[in-house]
Enzyme design. Structure first.
Site, short mmCIF file in Angstrom:
data_model
loop_
_atom_site.label_atom_id
_atom_site.label_comp_id
_atom_site.label_asym_id
_atom_site.label_seq_id
_atom_site.Cartn_x
_atom_site.Cartn_y
_atom_site.Cartn_z
N ASN A 132 -0.31 11.92 -5.21
CA ASN A 132 0.28 11.59 -3.90
C ASN A 132 1.79 11.42 -3.99
O ASN A 132 2.54 11.97 -3.18
CB ASN A 132 -0.32 10.27 -3.37
N PHE A 156 0.84 -1.21 0.00
CA PHE A 156 0.00 0.00 0.00
C PHE A 156 0.87 1.25 0.00
O PHE A 156 1.91 1.27 0.63
CB PHE A 156 -0.90 0.02 1.24
N GLU A 157 0.36 2.28 -0.66
CA GLU A 157 1.14 3.51 -0.79
C GLU A 157 1.43 4.19 0.55
O GLU A 157 2.36 4.96 0.67
CB GLU A 157 0.42 4.50 -1.71
N PHE A 158 0.62 3.89 1.56
CA PHE A 158 0.89 4.52 2.87
C PHE A 158 1.93 3.75 3.66
O PHE A 158 2.05 3.92 4.86
CB PHE A 158 -0.40 4.72 3.67
#
Lengths: 268, 323
Positions: free
Chosen positions: B129, A53-55
């Site tokens: 992002n 996941f990007e986080f």
């Protein structure tokens, strides 16, 4: 009378998505439906898929049931291999470690370019505004194979996007490389609530590969604002299996946050 | 000189790296002094009208919501926000008349913010992002830009200030994003000491990068611990004290979002935020939850309540990995 299966359009897209992943590969997961695809796939078909996941969650094994309202919380970073941040997460994709990426879309065009920013009007004065790229642009730019998940509606399959948020094959063969995007990457499949598409190797145009059991290619094409290429042989997609539906409804999403949708039926 | 092949023409926040370095030399104290203040003082001293603000993490998880509410309470104006995982707080900041520009990120969700964009009440720019995170990393590294192999070929290039040039090493087109050095970073953390050493448990967006890149850094913490704790376990330090300007003790500072391993998200409250569709509903929410209370403590006491907080703590059952 033949037995039929009942399911929602979302359940069908999730089941299709889960069947596409390969075991022992890496999977960059977008927010929402792709999260549920990842969980179903890992439970049923590809136990050794590595989610990312990007986080900054590297290799999490999401806890059940799926909960909404978490973005990097304990539920979707559960039992990760590593906890990092965004610049490191996108390093894994930029360096070539991410085999698959999966993204939702508002609109898609014949080359698999994605709009997730606005519909109608102009950027300065949009008709309707949506969330925008998030990390989708990076996922579609870096992953070796990007899978797009989109509800099958005519207004979503358009010859020209209102805004190109994330790159497909741009204007055709070689265009990604000419733009400077990593070589040999691009959209791989488009999963819809009626069909499955790939991309022609030579022309990079969206190509109908399979349709839901009981549906015809014409049913599918009628609900698109451009005419896709058609594979020589169109195969049939089985509706969601008992196992897929049971897992989705009882274990993964019992409160039907993601899996709710329009009711559909198909021959069992 | 490298030829620019494509460039966005919109306005963007940019500081010359030497100007930022001079600020760090002249204005950032290296003394481990007591910086503990309440949210009111932190925001009134360190946030000015017109500032560029970034924050970590998301609206739903470990966001600096107590600090955001204080910004709204003090009616700061003309803010420009870097909004990576921004959901309801961007809507509140726009609805309260505090923010007029947003670098996106992910601009979700709810009809209020979407309508505000359509009405032209807030100007948005699309950096994505990954692009925003890289801009902040460039700001933290003291370089004017960093190259990346995304944004390329898409319309985001025209509504950001990214530039495509020919890479001098490979000859390929490559995308450059300019460094971002915000005026203020808000970071909500699990633990901090009074001088600003801080620990985050779990993942983050760009906590350290934002602390390094920003002119002023406000840390709000669930818990204040002794300074010596950090020396005993340096692997767990997220931010060292000399990057930090103010420390605010703010238990439940991420409410209504969650704080990993401490308390869960208040979905009912988030649903109320997401249901805001027009200015009347927005004003009612702001009056009830922000303007009518004196600060974070009174908000928790009168608007959230001890029973609710106890329940949200009880729901935070996943503690493995967080300590």
């Amino acid at each position: 009378m033949a037995r039929t299966v009942e399911f929602t359009d979302t359940e069908f897209m999730i089941a299709q998505g889960a069947r596409l992943l390969e075991d022992g590969k890496t999977f960059f997961v977008g927010w929402g439906i792709p999260q549920v695809v990842a969980i179903l796939a890992q439970k049923l078909y590809v136990p050794d898929v590595v989610q990312l996941f990007e986080f900054g969650a590297i290799g999490p094994q999401s806890i059940l049931p799926f909960v909404r309202g978490t973005m990097g919380g304990p539920q979707n970073t559960y039992r990760s291999l590593q906890w990092l941040n965004m610049n490191w997460a996108f390093s894994y994709s930029a360096a070539g470690y991410m085999d698959y990426g999966m993204l939702g879309a508002l609109q898609v065009d014949p080359y698999g370019n994605i709009n997730s920013t606005f519909l109608g009007g102009t950027f300065e004065k949009p008709g309707r505004r949506f969330a925008g790229s998030g990390g989708g642009n990076q996922v579609a730019s870096h992953c070796w194979r990007t899978i797009i998940i989109i509800k099958h509606e005519g207004r979503r399959f358009v010859p020209k996007l209102d805004f190109v948020t994330s790159p497909g094959y741009l204007s055709g063969p070689g265009a990604r490389e000419r733009a400077g995007l990593p070589k040999d990457t691009g959209p791989y499949r488009v999963v819809t609530s009626k069909a499955l598409f790939g991309f022609d190797e030579r022309t990079k145009e969206m190509t109908l590969l399979s349709v839901l059991r009981g549906a015809s290619p014409d049913d599918v094409i009628r609900e698109m604002a451009f005419r896709p290429r058609i594979a020589k042989e169109i195969s049939e997609i089985a509706p969601p299996t008992e196992d897929e539906l049971r897992l989705l409804r009882e274990e993964i999403d019992p409160s039907r946050i993601i899996i709710r949708g329009e009711r559909m039926t198909a021959p069992a | 000189m490298s030829r620019i092949r494509r460039e966005g023409k919109v306005e963007y926040r940019f500081d010359h790296p030497d100007a930022f370095r001079a600020h760090v030399r002249d204005k950032k104290s290296r003394k481990p002094v007591d910086k503990l203040v309440d949210a009111k003082e932190a925001v009134s001293r360190f946030v000015n009208d017109g500032d560029y603000i970034v924050y970590d993490f998301s609206s739903l998880t470990r966001g600096p919501q107590a600090l955001i509410r204080e910004v709204i309470r003090q009616k700061k104006k003309e803010l420009w926000i870097g909004a990576e995982f921004t959901l309801h707080e961007s809507a509140l900041l726009v609805g309260a008349g505090c923010a007029s520009r947003i670098d996106v990120g992910f601009l979700g969700y709810g009809n209020y913010i979407g309508q505000a964009v359509c009405d032209g009440r807030v100007q948005v720019y699309e950096w994505t992002n990954g692009g925003l995170a890289l801009r902040i990393l460039a700001g933290a590294r003291g370089v004017p830009f960093l190259p990346t192999r995304d944004l390329l070929g898409t319309d985001n290039l025209d509504v950001s200030a990214a530039r495509v040039i020919q890479d001098p090493y490979t000859g390929m087109p490559v995308c450059l994003v300019p460094a971002l050095n915000p005026d203020v970073a808000f970071l909500h953390v699990h633990q901090a000491d009074v001088s600003g050493d801080a620990r985050i448990f779990g993942t983050n967006l760009f906590a350290l990068e934002a602390a390094l890149a920003s002119r002023r850094v406000i840390v709000s913490a669930e818990e204040i611990v002794e300074a010596d704790e950090f020396r005993k376990d340096p692997m767990r330090t997220t931010i060292p004290y000399f990057l930090v300007d103010a420390v605010v003790h703010a238990p439940f500072g991420a409410y209504p979002g969650s704080m990993p391993a401490r308390y869960e998200i208040d979905l009912e409250h988030v649903d109320r935020l997401n249901a805001i569709r027009n200015d009347e509903q927005m004003q009612r929410y702001l009056d009830e939850n922000i303007y009518s209370v004196s600060g974070h403590e009174e908000f928790l006491d009168k608007r959230v309540g001890a029973a609710r907080m106890k329940e949200l703590r009880r729901r935070a059952t996943i503690i493995e990995g967080y300590r």
